[in-house]
Enzyme design. Structure first.
Site, mmCIF file in Angstrom:
data_model
loop_
_atom_site.group_PDB
_atom_site.id
_atom_site.type_symbol
_atom_site.label_atom_id
_atom_site.label_comp_id
_atom_site.label_asym_id
_atom_site.label_seq_id
_atom_site.Cartn_x
_atom_site.Cartn_y
_atom_site.Cartn_z
ATOM 1 N N GLY A 149 0.827 -1.316 0.039
ATOM 2 C CA GLY A 149 -0.106 0.064 0.007
ATOM 3 C C GLY A 149 0.969 1.322 0.056
ATOM 4 O O GLY A 149 1.682 1.141 0.921
ATOM 5 N N ALA A 150 0.622 2.074 -1.008
ATOM 6 C CA ALA A 150 1.505 3.301 -1.093
ATOM 7 C C ALA A 150 1.883 4.032 0.045
ATOM 8 O O ALA A 150 3.250 4.304 0.337
ATOM 9 C CB ALA A 150 0.910 4.164 -2.225
ATOM 10 N N ARG B 49 10.150 -1.096 -4.546
ATOM 11 C CA ARG B 49 9.208 -1.201 -5.410
ATOM 12 C C ARG B 49 9.097 0.013 -6.215
ATOM 13 O O ARG B 49 9.403 1.154 -5.751
ATOM 14 C CB ARG B 49 7.903 -1.241 -4.561
ATOM 15 C CG ARG B 49 7.886 -2.409 -3.798
ATOM 16 C CD ARG B 49 6.505 -3.055 -3.386
ATOM 17 N NE ARG B 49 5.669 -3.425 -4.462
ATOM 18 C CZ ARG B 49 4.072 -3.434 -4.325
ATOM 19 N NH1 ARG B 49 3.597 -3.137 -3.206
ATOM 20 N NH2 ARG B 49 3.353 -3.922 -5.071
ATOM 21 N N GLN C 15 -5.706 -8.990 -2.587
ATOM 22 C CA GLN C 15 -5.537 -7.693 -1.501
ATOM 23 C C GLN C 15 -7.140 -7.619 -1.188
ATOM 24 O O GLN C 15 -7.121 -7.151 0.237
ATOM 25 C CB GLN C 15 -4.692 -6.393 -1.944
ATOM 26 C CG GLN C 15 -3.566 -6.719 -1.913
ATOM 27 C CD GLN C 15 -2.903 -6.924 -3.365
ATOM 28 O OE1 GLN C 15 -3.642 -7.719 -4.334
ATOM 29 N NE2 GLN C 15 -1.719 -6.573 -3.807
ATOM 30 N N ASP D 201 -1.684 4.686 -6.421
ATOM 31 C CA ASP D 201 -0.077 4.367 -5.926
ATOM 32 C C ASP D 201 0.862 5.650 -6.628
ATOM 33 O O ASP D 201 1.862 5.964 -5.974
ATOM 34 C CB ASP D 201 0.578 3.166 -6.455
ATOM 35 C CG ASP D 201 -0.119 1.992 -5.744
ATOM 36 O OD1 ASP D 201 -1.238 1.750 -6.172
ATOM 37 O OD2 ASP D 201 0.486 1.650 -4.696
ATOM 38 N N ASN E 270 -3.084 2.794 -10.229
ATOM 39 C CA ASN E 270 -3.606 1.863 -9.490
ATOM 40 C C ASN E 270 -3.400 0.438 -9.441
ATOM 41 O O ASN E 270 -3.106 -0.149 -10.562
ATOM 42 C CB ASN E 270 -4.920 2.340 -8.660
ATOM 43 C CG ASN E 270 -5.446 1.775 -7.366
ATOM 44 O OD1 ASN E 270 -4.416 1.853 -6.420
ATOM 45 N ND2 ASN E 270 -6.420 1.276 -7.273
ATOM 46 N N LYS E 271 -3.727 -0.315 -8.549
ATOM 47 C CA LYS E 271 -3.876 -1.814 -8.753
ATOM 48 C C LYS E 271 -4.221 -2.314 -9.961
ATOM 49 O O LYS E 271 -5.342 -1.772 -10.480
ATOM 50 C CB LYS E 271 -4.333 -2.526 -7.455
ATOM 51 C CG LYS E 271 -4.560 -4.034 -7.508
ATOM 52 C CD LYS E 271 -3.144 -4.628 -7.666
ATOM 53 C CE LYS E 271 -2.184 -4.147 -6.580
ATOM 54 N NZ LYS E 271 -0.657 -4.453 -6.738
HETATM 55 O O1 MRU Z 1 0.821 -3.908 -4.723
HETATM 56 P P1 MRU Z 1 0.002 -3.263 -3.376
HETATM 57 O O2 MRU Z 1 -0.925 -4.194 -2.576
HETATM 58 O O3 MRU Z 1 1.009 -2.249 -2.667
HETATM 59 O O4 MRU Z 1 -1.101 -2.342 -4.023
HETATM 60 C C1 MRU Z 1 -1.911 -1.407 -3.426
HETATM 61 C C2 MRU Z 1 -2.903 -0.538 -4.104
HETATM 62 O O5 MRU Z 1 -2.681 -0.386 -5.343
HETATM 63 C C3 MRU Z 1 -3.493 0.483 -3.339
HETATM 64 O O6 MRU Z 1 -4.620 0.698 -3.844
HETATM 65 C C4 MRU Z 1 -2.769 1.921 -3.336
HETATM 66 O O7 MRU Z 1 -1.498 1.758 -2.803
HETATM 67 C C5 MRU Z 1 -3.588 2.676 -2.411
HETATM 68 S S1 MRU Z 1 -3.266 2.578 -1.062
HETATM 69 C C6 MRU Z 1 -4.131 3.674 0.210
#
Ligand code: MRU
Length: 366
Positions: free
Chosen positions: A54-55, A90, A202, A243, A253-254
């Protein structure tokens, strides 16, 4: 937020005053396990192996990683080494670089002897700021849920979310979940459609676990369900995290977020991105061309882990031996598909003017 009735954050300094506690998110939802990080290598591993993810939480973990590095060696060279080690963990979430830049800018001018204490204070400030930002995003997003509830008095408001942009992805509150938690606390009837979010699930593993702990009604759906639900009037609002959002409002985003935004556009469902300002990359414009998209190991796609009926955690392979797999971790939703950006300063259009209206200090030549 609460875990078994006890308020918790996702990252903290342990009672020894220096080691850093985290929740090992790879063990959820079947086990709640906390770990101690004791050096910068462990902090870097926690980020790259997604024990924390999560960012915003990636950023806070990197900040504490610098503290752990400086405890062992507070020289200029060690500060640079810690930055280089952590920044590579990352590639997509801009919060990582943001937090490391903030740490380095604060610490580099200090004498080495003063750096360790200052580093812990700065990391704590970054963590506390994240909590305040998310709470403010929650207040602004709550207005959107309230407005939807007013339009449909007495009915449940259905929010669809993708991935985990909940408190586990931040230090506390979450971004996309903050308005949902506040609506739930305010007694508004809210229900969340939780995209499972393959390949790492997730949504199914983390968002569902959070909402369950907090008593928020929710239903886990496979990633391809959202469009069908939108066609049938089952989604009032989409809230997702980000992100990295570019200066012109393109949202990374994801993986799979873009497809939800397309379905939302086609069905007239408002699609909001909950955006803490440290997730804005003011140095780039075109998200499709300029955001580095992380590609992760293929076994995240070809293998899946779960709990057996008799309580064992097992990993199995779901693809034929020899079939190649690709694992793009993020995608970019162009600004034109985004109804609005919910920031800590308010809600704006997903555009350069929209963002600059809320963050005028970013206007060139001010
Ligand atoms: O690969 P991840 O689990 O780090 O990806 C997380 C996401 O894509 C979240 O939607 C993003 O970080 C926003 S968190 C508030």
């Amino acid at each position: 937020m609460n875990v078994a009735g006890t308020p918790r954050r996702t990252i903290w300094v342990e009672s020894d005053g220096w080691s850093v506690g985290i929740i090992d998110q790879t063990r959820l939802p079947h086990g709640f396990v906390t770990l101690r990080l004791t050096d910068v290598g462990e902090a870097a591993h926690a980020i790259s192996a997604m024990l924390v993810r999560g960012a915003p939480l990636i950023g806070a973990t990197a900040a504490y990683g610098v503290c752990l590095a400086l405890r062992q060696d507070a020289s200029d060279a060690a500060l640079d080494r810690a930055y280089e080690t952590l920044v590579k963990t990352r590639p997509t979430a801009i919060n990582l670089r943001w937090a490391l830049d903030a740490m380095r800018a604060h610490l580099a001018p200090l004498k080495p002897a003063d750096r360790v204490q200052a580093a812990y204070a700065k990391a704590k400030a970054i963590a506390d700021e994240d909590v305040a930002i998310n709470r403010a995003i929650g207040e602004h997003g709550l207005g959107l849920i309230r407005a939807a509830a007013k339009r449909r008095p007495g009915e449940t408001i259905n929010v669809l979310t993708h991935c985990n942009a909940g408190w586990l992805a931040t230090v506390d509150w979450g971004t996309a979940t903050a308005p949902i938690y506040l609506a739930h606390e305010a007694g508004i009837k809210v229900h969340v459609w939780v995209d499972e979010t393959r390949p790492r699930n997730q949504g199914a593993s983390l968002t569902a676990w959070e909402l369950n702990n907090h008593g928020v009604p929710h239903t886990v759906i496979v990633d391809n369900t959202g469009g069908h639900l939108m066609q049938h009037g089952q989604v009032d609002l989409c809230f997702v995290g980000t992100d990295r959002t570019t200066a012109q409002g393109d949202v990374c985003n994801k993986i799979g977020t873009y497809l939800k935004a397309l379905a939302a556009k086609d069905n007239g469902v408002p699609f909001y991105v909950c955006l803490p300002s440290p997730s804005i990359d003011w140095t780039i414009n075109d998200g499709m061309k300029e955001v580095p998209i992380e590609q992760r190991a293929g076994d995240e796609v070809s293998r899946i882990t779960g709990r057996t009926d008799d309580g064992r955690i097992e990993t199995v392979t779901i693809t034929p031996q020899g079939s190649p797999v690709a694992n793009y971790a993020f995608d970019v939703t162009p600004a034109r598909l985004v109804t609005g950006l919910v920031t800590e300063r308010g809600i704006c259009a997903a555009s350069r003017d929209g963002l600059l209206g809320l963050f005028p200090e970013r206007r060139p030549n001010r």
